[in-house]
Design a protein around this motif. Structure first.
Motif, PDB file in Angstrom:
ATOM      1  N   ILE A 197      34.353 -94.114  13.079  1.00  0.00           N
ATOM      2  CA  ILE A 197      33.950 -94.862  14.278  1.00  0.00           C
ATOM      3  C   ILE A 197      34.938 -94.526  15.396  1.00  0.00           C
ATOM      4  CG2 ILE A 197      33.798 -97.198  15.277  1.00  0.00           C
ATOM      5  CD1 ILE A 197      31.432 -96.592  13.503  1.00  0.00           C
ATOM      6  N   PHE A 198      34.383 -94.064  16.526  1.00  0.00           N
ATOM      7  CA  PHE A 198      35.180 -93.687  17.698  1.00  0.00           C
ATOM      8  C   PHE A 198      34.634 -94.473  18.892  1.00  0.00           C
ATOM      9  CE2 PHE A 198      35.328 -90.269  14.676  1.00  0.00           C
ATOM     10  CZ  PHE A 198      36.607 -89.724  14.770  1.00  0.00           C
ATOM     11  N   PRO A 199      35.224 -95.617  19.216  1.00  0.00           N
ATOM     12  CA  PRO A 199      34.641 -96.505  20.239  1.00  0.00           C
ATOM     13  C   PRO A 199      34.415 -95.854  21.604  1.00  0.00           C
ATOM     14  CG  PRO A 199      36.339 -97.663  19.007  1.00  0.00           C
ATOM     15  CD  PRO A 199      36.420 -96.227  18.584  1.00  0.00           C
ATOM     16  N   ASN A 200      35.325 -94.968  22.034  1.00  0.00           N
ATOM     17  CA  ASN A 200      35.141 -94.354  23.362  1.00  0.00           C
ATOM     18  C   ASN A 200      33.964 -93.383  23.363  1.00  0.00           C
ATOM     19  OD1 ASN A 200      37.379 -95.751  24.279  1.00  0.00           O
ATOM     20  ND2 ASN A 200      38.797 -94.102  23.748  1.00  0.00           N
ATOM     21  N   LEU A 201      33.904 -92.558  22.317  1.00  0.00           N
ATOM     22  CA  LEU A 201      32.794 -91.607  22.210  1.00  0.00           C
ATOM     23  C   LEU A 201      31.451 -92.334  22.186  1.00  0.00           C
ATOM     24  CD1 LEU A 201      31.621 -88.776  21.656  1.00  0.00           C
ATOM     25  CD2 LEU A 201      31.919 -89.247  19.227  1.00  0.00           C
ATOM     26  N   CYS A 202      31.428 -93.512  21.544  1.00  0.00           N
ATOM     27  CA  CYS A 202      30.173 -94.290  21.446  1.00  0.00           C
ATOM     28  C   CYS A 202      29.592 -94.629  22.818  1.00  0.00           C
ATOM     29  CB  CYS A 202      30.407 -95.611  20.709  1.00  0.00           C
ATOM     30  SG  CYS A 202      30.791 -95.388  18.997  1.00  0.00           S
ATOM     31  N   GLN A 203      30.420 -94.586  23.857  1.00  0.00           N
ATOM     32  CA  GLN A 203      29.936 -94.958  25.190  1.00  0.00           C
ATOM     33  C   GLN A 203      29.187 -93.824  25.888  1.00  0.00           C
ATOM     34  OE1 GLN A 203      30.284 -98.250  25.743  1.00  0.00           O
ATOM     35  NE2 GLN A 203      31.176 -97.941  23.720  1.00  0.00           N
ATOM     36  N   ALA A 204      29.319 -92.601  25.326  1.00  0.00           N
ATOM     37  CA  ALA A 204      28.641 -91.461  25.968  1.00  0.00           C
ATOM     38  C   ALA A 204      27.154 -91.496  25.633  1.00  0.00           C
ATOM     39  CB  ALA A 204      29.259 -90.150  25.483  1.00  0.00           C
ATOM     40  N   ASN A 205      26.321 -91.511  26.648  1.00  0.00           N
ATOM     41  CA  ASN A 205      24.871 -91.551  26.442  1.00  0.00           C
ATOM     42  C   ASN A 205      24.316 -90.165  26.111  1.00  0.00           C
ATOM     43  OD1 ASN A 205      24.116 -94.313  26.773  1.00  0.00           O
ATOM     44  ND2 ASN A 205      24.639 -94.136  28.945  1.00  0.00           N
ATOM     45  N   HIS A 206      23.084 -90.208  25.592  1.00  0.00           N
ATOM     46  CA  HIS A 206      22.410 -88.968  25.178  1.00  0.00           C
ATOM     47  C   HIS A 206      21.688 -88.287  26.342  1.00  0.00           C
ATOM     48  CE1 HIS A 206      19.609 -86.296  23.072  1.00  0.00           C
ATOM     49  NE2 HIS A 206      18.683 -86.789  23.871  1.00  0.00           N
ATOM     50  N   ASP A 207      21.687 -86.963  26.302  1.00  0.00           N
ATOM     51  CA  ASP A 207      20.800 -86.161  27.142  1.00  0.00           C
ATOM     52  C   ASP A 207      20.473 -84.920  26.315  1.00  0.00           C
ATOM     53  OD1 ASP A 207      19.870 -84.196  29.208  1.00  0.00           O
ATOM     54  OD2 ASP A 207      20.380 -85.847  30.552  1.00  0.00           O
ATOM     55  N   CYS A 208      19.205 -84.502  26.318  1.00  0.00           N
ATOM     56  CA  CYS A 208      18.839 -83.328  25.515  1.00  0.00           C
ATOM     57  C   CYS A 208      19.483 -82.041  26.047  1.00  0.00           C
ATOM     58  CB  CYS A 208      17.317 -83.168  25.458  1.00  0.00           C
ATOM     59  SG  CYS A 208      16.514 -84.460  24.471  1.00  0.00           S
ATOM     60  N   TRP A 209      19.882 -82.064  27.320  1.00  0.00           N
ATOM     61  CA  TRP A 209      20.565 -80.905  27.956  1.00  0.00           C
ATOM     62  C   TRP A 209      21.875 -81.437  28.528  1.00  0.00           C
ATOM     63  CZ3 TRP A 209      18.721 -76.087  27.283  1.00  0.00           C
ATOM     64  CH2 TRP A 209      19.192 -75.056  28.081  1.00  0.00           C
ATOM     65  N   PRO A 210      22.849 -81.745  27.655  1.00  0.00           N
ATOM     66  CA  PRO A 210      24.031 -82.510  28.082  1.00  0.00           C
ATOM     67  C   PRO A 210      25.045 -81.665  28.847  1.00  0.00           C
ATOM     68  CG  PRO A 210      24.288 -81.859  25.804  1.00  0.00           C
ATOM     69  CD  PRO A 210      22.926 -81.343  26.246  1.00  0.00           C
ATOM     70  N   ASN A 211      26.006 -82.361  29.490  1.00  0.00           N
ATOM     71  CA  ASN A 211      27.081 -81.617  30.162  1.00  0.00           C
ATOM     72  C   ASN A 211      28.363 -81.613  29.337  1.00  0.00           C
ATOM     73  OD1 ASN A 211      27.934 -84.254  30.553  1.00  0.00           O
ATOM     74  ND2 ASN A 211      27.593 -84.261  32.772  1.00  0.00           N
ATOM     75  N   CYS A 212      28.329 -82.241  28.138  1.00  0.00           N
ATOM     76  CA  CYS A 212      29.498 -82.294  27.254  1.00  0.00           C
ATOM     77  C   CYS A 212      29.090 -82.007  25.810  1.00  0.00           C
ATOM     78  CB  CYS A 212      30.150 -83.675  27.267  1.00  0.00           C
ATOM     79  SG  CYS A 212      30.767 -84.208  28.857  1.00  0.00           S
ATOM     80  N   THR A 213      30.072 -81.649  24.996  1.00  0.00           N
ATOM     81  CA  THR A 213      29.853 -81.531  23.548  1.00  0.00           C
ATOM     82  C   THR A 213      31.012 -82.206  22.837  1.00  0.00           C
ATOM     83  OG1 THR A 213      29.277 -79.990  21.779  1.00  0.00           O
ATOM     84  CG2 THR A 213      31.058 -79.309  23.222  1.00  0.00           C
ATOM     85  N   VAL A 214      30.808 -82.494  21.572  1.00  0.00           N
ATOM     86  CA  VAL A 214      31.837 -83.187  20.787  1.00  0.00           C
ATOM     87  C   VAL A 214      32.199 -82.329  19.590  1.00  0.00           C
ATOM     88  CG1 VAL A 214      32.382 -85.261  19.473  1.00  0.00           C
ATOM     89  CG2 VAL A 214      30.885 -85.420  21.450  1.00  0.00           C
TER      90      VAL A 214
END
Length: 478
Positions: A197-214
């Motif tokens: 569980i990573f609380p900060n990462l959980c705040q990133a919303n989804h987009d099928c063509w995102p501007n970030c990766t994890v």
């Protein structure tokens, strides 16, 4: 709102999506926006004895905890680093007689941390565990049944001397794990080995063509920029693989994450035409033919899965060849059913050391992927890398080196230079560059030397094809 090392992002209310993250400054492709250690994390049940319970690296020989006989570590350093989180778990496992499932273990680790630190904002976290989404109200009957079973098992495992929590709160924690658990991969990034569980990462919303990766790197997750991001832009990641038509992606997101995707690519069905492409020109196939071939491809994929589960790799190759022959006059080069069969065929043929045929399929697969995926997509980078290695094994040094260079450029952005897989790729890039120079100077001598080298050194056998897809972003039980 920023906190402890999170100065470059802030939580805001994203229209129609609830909370989200936005950039506080400009980022360029490959920049690490933030790195976050897990609030709590556990190794999957099936891998507890082969993966270190602290750093999640796969090791040949691990040291076992002498007390509970359950946890395994690389060495004393990892064991000491784990003690704060393992201490309560260790005595609870001893008392319980056996370790519970990964879900129960993760919930217990979260609760012991709350017992130690309270449920308010933990250091470096933008939101508290209490504020994370649990979606319990959206669970269907089957999910509610699983939740009740998890709560019961948790209560059997949870020690009476530890802080006691109400049923509703325990359900909230399991809901959080179900919706926000992030898949941890081994050091190579090739196999899913745990969940955290990573609380900060959980705040990133989804987009099928995102501007970030994890990416999971060196015990932390990194949120990395895929494209240029301006201050004030929302930071998005993709919860699902893009290689599916928009309707299928939306169904998957609704089923697993309880929201309707309204991203640009879904709304406008961008790239759907490529993913459903059929042969153009004079002999354009009829709608009936297309329907038949797609159904044949779906049936073949089911047969392939069964053959792979049974380890019948020659049967897999036979099924792939038959299917590709049927698809050839009907489906376009970017059709996802065509690309799926090409991917399996190239992987299995490489394992069987039939490299020339594997390289041919891998090249077609990569050509299709390049037209569909975002240019900086981690899955694309890994596929191009595998294709490059296959070409090298086939003795196709020019194409092999070109693909390895292309993969390296993508992975520098998605994984960064310090990630083990990027370092491996850099070694391959240098080696193939040296071989290419030799090949260009004297082709005959190059093949003679290569032959001699391969005789002395057993060809590195390709890893056995995995029946599991590459690790997806969030850990969600299907």
């Amino acid at each position: 709102m920023t906190k402890g090392g999170m100065e470059s992002v802030e939580v805001f209310t994203s229209e129609g999506k609830g909370r989200g993250l936005k950039a506080q400054k400009e980022f360029l492709p490959g920049d690490v926006i933030f790195a976050e250690p897990a609030y709590a994390a556990v190794v999957f049940d099936s891998l507890t004895h082969v993966i270190c319970h602290t750093c999640f690296k796969r090791q040949e020989r691990l040291h076992r905890c002498g007390q509970c006989k359950f946890a395994y570590y690389c060495d004393r350093t990892c064991q000491r680093a784990a003690w704060l989180n393992h201490k309560n778990e260790c005595s609870a496992i001893k008392k319980h007689g056996k370790a519970p499932t990964e879900n129960i273990r993760l919930a217990a680790r979260i609760m012991w941390k709350i017992e130690r630190e309270g449920s308010g904002l933990a250091e470096g976290c933008l939101v508290s565990i209490d504020d994370l989404q649990n979606h319990v109200d959206s669970f269907d009957e089957e999910e509610k049944k699983e939740l009740r079973a998890d709560v019961e098992s948790f209560l059997e495992f949870w020690p009476p001397q530890s802080q006691q929590f109400g049923m509703q709160y325990i359900s909230h924690i399991f809901g959080v794990i179900s919706c926000n658990g992030f898949t941890l991969s081994d050091q190579r990034g090739l196999q899913a080995v745990g969940v955290g569980i990573f609380p900060n990462l959980c705040q990133a919303n989804h987009d099928c063509w995102p501007n970030c990766t994890v990416i999971f790197n060196n015990g932390k997750i990194e949120l990395r920029a895929l494209s240029k991001i301006a201050p004030g832009d929302e930071l998005t990641v993709s919860y699902v693989d893009f290689l599916n038509v928009s309707e299928e992606r939306r169904k998957q997101l609704k089923k697993q994450y309880y929201f309707d995707c309204a991203c640009e690519h879904c709304k406008k069905q961008i790239k759907d035409d490529l993913m459903l492409a059929v042969k153009e020109g004079e002999g354009k196939p009829s709608a009936e033919m297309v329907k038949d071939v797609i159904q044949f491809s779906k049936d073949t994929l089911e047969k392939i899965n069964k053959a792979r589960m049974d380890g019948l790799y020659h049967e897999v190759v036979k099924l792939c060849r038959e299917c590709l022959k049927k698809q050839e006059p009907v489906l376009g080069d970017t059709n996802i059913y065509h690309l799926r069969i090409l991917s399996i065929a190239s992987e299995v043929l490489s394992y069987l050391q039939m490299f020339e045929e594997a390289a041919d399929y891998a090249k077609k697969m990569v050509d299709g992927y390049l037209k569909i995926y975002h240019p900086n997509n981690a899955q694309l980078g890994m596929a191009v890398m595998r294709a490059g290695v296959t070409h090298w094994h086939a003795g196709l040094i020019e194409a092999g080196h070109g693909l390895i260079c292309k993969a390296y450029a993508i992975l520098l952005v998605t994984h960064g230079p310090s990630h083990p897989i990027t370092k491996d790729l850099e070694v391959m890039r240098v080696q193939t560059e040296m071989e290419l120079r030799m090949f260009q100077q004297n082709e005959f001598m190059y093949y003679k030397m290569r032959e001699a080298a391969l005789k002395n050194q057993k060809i590195q056998v390709m890893p056995e094809p995995s029946n599991e897809p590459s690790p997806s972003l969030f850990h969600k039980k299907e």
